[in-house]
Design a protein around this motif. Sequence first.
Motif, PDB file in Angstrom:
ATOM      1  N   GLY A   1       0.397  -0.913   0.498  1.00  0.00           N
ATOM      2  CA  GLY A   1      -0.155   0.275   0.100  1.00  0.00           C
ATOM      3  C   GLY A   1       1.335   1.431  -0.326  1.00  0.00           C
ATOM      4  N   THR A   2       0.586   2.031   0.261  1.00  0.00           N
ATOM      5  CA  THR A   2       0.883   3.196   0.207  1.00  0.00           C
ATOM      6  C   THR A   2       1.295   4.281   1.934  1.00  0.00           C
ATOM      7  OG1 THR A   2      -0.863   4.730   0.171  1.00  0.00           O
ATOM      8  CG2 THR A   2       0.299   4.294  -1.459  1.00  0.00           C
ATOM      9  N   GLU A   3       0.547   3.905   2.531  1.00  0.00           N
ATOM     10  CA  GLU A   3       0.334   4.102   3.872  1.00  0.00           C
ATOM     11  C   GLU A   3       1.095   2.998   4.936  1.00  0.00           C
ATOM     12  OE1 GLU A   3      -2.833   5.134   5.561  1.00  0.00           O
ATOM     13  OE2 GLU A   3      -3.672   5.959   3.624  1.00  0.00           O
ATOM     14  N   VAL A   4       1.717   3.752   5.711  1.00  0.00           N
ATOM     15  CA  VAL A   4       1.689   2.945   6.964  1.00  0.00           C
ATOM     16  C   VAL A   4       2.324   3.301   8.295  1.00  0.00           C
ATOM     17  CG1 VAL A   4       4.503   2.318   8.062  1.00  0.00           C
ATOM     18  CG2 VAL A   4       5.114   3.221   5.567  1.00  0.00           C
TER      19      VAL A   4
ATOM     20  N   HIS B   1      -0.274  -4.992  10.905  1.00  0.00           N
ATOM     21  CA  HIS B   1       1.050  -3.501  10.569  1.00  0.00           C
ATOM     22  C   HIS B   1       0.966  -3.329   9.115  1.00  0.00           C
ATOM     23  CE1 HIS B   1       2.383  -4.030  14.787  1.00  0.00           C
ATOM     24  NE2 HIS B   1       2.612  -5.476  14.055  1.00  0.00           N
ATOM     25  N   GLU B   2       0.818  -2.032   8.590  1.00  0.00           N
ATOM     26  CA  GLU B   2       0.690  -1.871   7.285  1.00  0.00           C
ATOM     27  C   GLU B   2       2.416  -1.774   6.790  1.00  0.00           C
ATOM     28  OE1 GLU B   2      -2.339  -0.215   4.479  1.00  0.00           O
ATOM     29  OE2 GLU B   2      -3.942  -0.797   6.365  1.00  0.00           O
ATOM     30  N   CYS B   3       2.826  -1.768   6.370  1.00  0.00           N
ATOM     31  CA  CYS B   3       4.378  -1.830   5.851  1.00  0.00           C
ATOM     32  C   CYS B   3       4.788  -0.515   4.718  1.00  0.00           C
ATOM     33  CB  CYS B   3       4.867  -2.977   5.793  1.00  0.00           C
ATOM     34  SG  CYS B   3       4.799  -4.389   6.426  1.00  0.00           S
ATOM     35  N   GLY B   4       3.821  -0.486   3.953  1.00  0.00           N
ATOM     36  CA  GLY B   4       4.312   0.628   2.569  1.00  0.00           C
ATOM     37  C   GLY B   4       4.344  -0.526   1.261  1.00  0.00           C
ATOM     38  N   PHE B   5       5.308   0.362   0.499  1.00  0.00           N
ATOM     39  CA  PHE B   5       5.313   0.130  -0.129  1.00  0.00           C
ATOM     40  C   PHE B   5       7.583  -0.700   0.072  1.00  0.00           C
ATOM     41  CE2 PHE B   5       9.192   0.711  -3.580  1.00  0.00           C
ATOM     42  CZ  PHE B   5       9.185  -0.201  -4.019  1.00  0.00           C
ATOM     43  N   LEU B   6       7.164  -1.906  -0.504  1.00  0.00           N
ATOM     44  CA  LEU B   6       9.043  -2.920   0.320  1.00  0.00           C
ATOM     45  C   LEU B   6       9.741  -2.651  -1.373  1.00  0.00           C
ATOM     46  CD1 LEU B   6       7.262  -5.209   3.042  1.00  0.00           C
ATOM     47  CD2 LEU B   6       8.617  -3.167   3.036  1.00  0.00           C
ATOM     48  N   THR B   7      11.207  -2.646  -1.362  1.00  0.00           N
ATOM     49  CA  THR B   7      11.707  -3.068  -2.320  1.00  0.00           C
ATOM     50  C   THR B   7      11.792  -4.942  -1.982  1.00  0.00           C
ATOM     51  OG1 THR B   7      13.839  -2.870  -0.960  1.00  0.00           O
ATOM     52  CG2 THR B   7      12.924  -1.227  -2.462  1.00  0.00           C
ATOM     53  N   HIS B   8      12.253  -5.157  -3.679  1.00  0.00           N
ATOM     54  CA  HIS B   8      12.478  -6.509  -3.696  1.00  0.00           C
ATOM     55  C   HIS B   8      13.439  -7.161  -2.537  1.00  0.00           C
ATOM     56  CE1 HIS B   8      12.973 -10.338  -5.444  1.00  0.00           C
ATOM     57  NE2 HIS B   8      13.952 -10.418  -5.611  1.00  0.00           N
ATOM     58  N   HIS B   9      13.942  -6.332  -2.137  1.00  0.00           N
ATOM     59  CA  HIS B   9      15.507  -7.256  -1.205  1.00  0.00           C
ATOM     60  C   HIS B   9      14.811  -6.846   0.105  1.00  0.00           C
ATOM     61  CE1 HIS B   9      19.082  -7.516   1.316  1.00  0.00           C
ATOM     62  NE2 HIS B   9      18.462  -6.948   1.866  1.00  0.00           N
ATOM     63  N   GLU B  10      13.584  -6.048   0.479  1.00  0.00           N
ATOM     64  CA  GLU B  10      13.048  -5.907   1.952  1.00  0.00           C
ATOM     65  C   GLU B  10      11.906  -6.747   1.782  1.00  0.00           C
ATOM     66  OE1 GLU B  10      13.416  -1.616   2.336  1.00  0.00           O
ATOM     67  OE2 GLU B  10      11.503  -1.532   1.313  1.00  0.00           O
ATOM     68  N   ILE B  11      11.424  -7.447   0.520  1.00  0.00           N
ATOM     69  CA  ILE B  11      10.363  -8.661   1.036  1.00  0.00           C
ATOM     70  C   ILE B  11      10.978  -9.564   1.341  1.00  0.00           C
ATOM     71  CG2 ILE B  11       9.393  -9.255  -1.184  1.00  0.00           C
ATOM     72  CD1 ILE B  11       7.935  -7.043  -2.558  1.00  0.00           C
TER      73      ILE B  11
END
Length: 348
Positions: free
Chosen positions: A215-218, A225-235
Amino acid sequence: MMRILFVTYSPAPYRMTFFNELGRSCELTVLCEKEPAEIRNRYPAWFEGSAERFRMYFMQDARKVFRQTYDLAVVCGYSTAAEIMSLFILKQKRIPVLISADGCLKDVREPFWKYLLKRYLISMADGYLVSSEETKHYLMRYVQDKPFWIYPFTTLTEKDLQMLDHFDRRALRERFHMHGLCIFAAGQMIPRKGFDLLKEAVRVLPDMHLYLAGGTEVRDEGRIHECGFLTHHEILEYLCACDIFVHPARQEVWGLCAAEALGAGKAVITTDTCTAGRELIRDHENGILIHADQTELCEALKELRDPDLIQHLAHQARIHMRNYTIEQMAEAHRKAFEDVLQIQITEK
């Protein structure tokens, strides 16, 4: 070296990784229908990656691209104006063309006129690259007398799998403040993904925590817990840290995130309306398949309170998906290209 043209929708990050790998074994040109700025339902940082081993163009350069000579072309679909235009141009230039289909929708009904139109467009190809047997059977509703090649559709490289093996899971859980049984889910925040079902299930299961990316919100809402956008590494980090991955889609053409979680060796719950789930999961052997229903999801999550079951599913998932890497995906395409060109030589 083979000269290959790919016509695709956008420079999605997993596509960029795949094209860079494929570019090791052919002279690759990629024509994208949409630029990142034109795609409004994706976070701008999602479009990571660069064209290192291939040439990339967008539609304003289509004339330049189609003036060049290719041994073979791949068109990733048959429904948009750019895809249809490409099929006609390539057919006129007598360049062998494959249609690539990443997945399909289950039990789709359509009017007869639409069936005839799709059959006409699909039959323009000389063969088909598909991600699953189910996708093959779907396309065979429209054409039966041409060859198919199945490839392992994934976002994970061999380097990603090695990285997952070397992450410090305990340190990651401390950094993400994880405790108890932790669920991870990722995807666009749209109704067909079914995240509302997952949130409601977690609300009634007091020992579980949900980490939701895409999503767009954290924000934190109790145990959600909504984490917002994650990069491939963070995923990859969240996949390592969590206990369970859930993809509760009401409708899913493929389900790349579910396939990614299986490849990462996670206990996965997904639905029988997710093509990747139906294709890759043997229920209660290497994952759990459910209907897109909150009650069934709750029951499946309760089953996974058993750490031995989690461990069994995760182990079997990793074994079953050992050939699902970007490198294997590129190799499957290379072999398909060689087969097509050999067929062309034989027919001549």
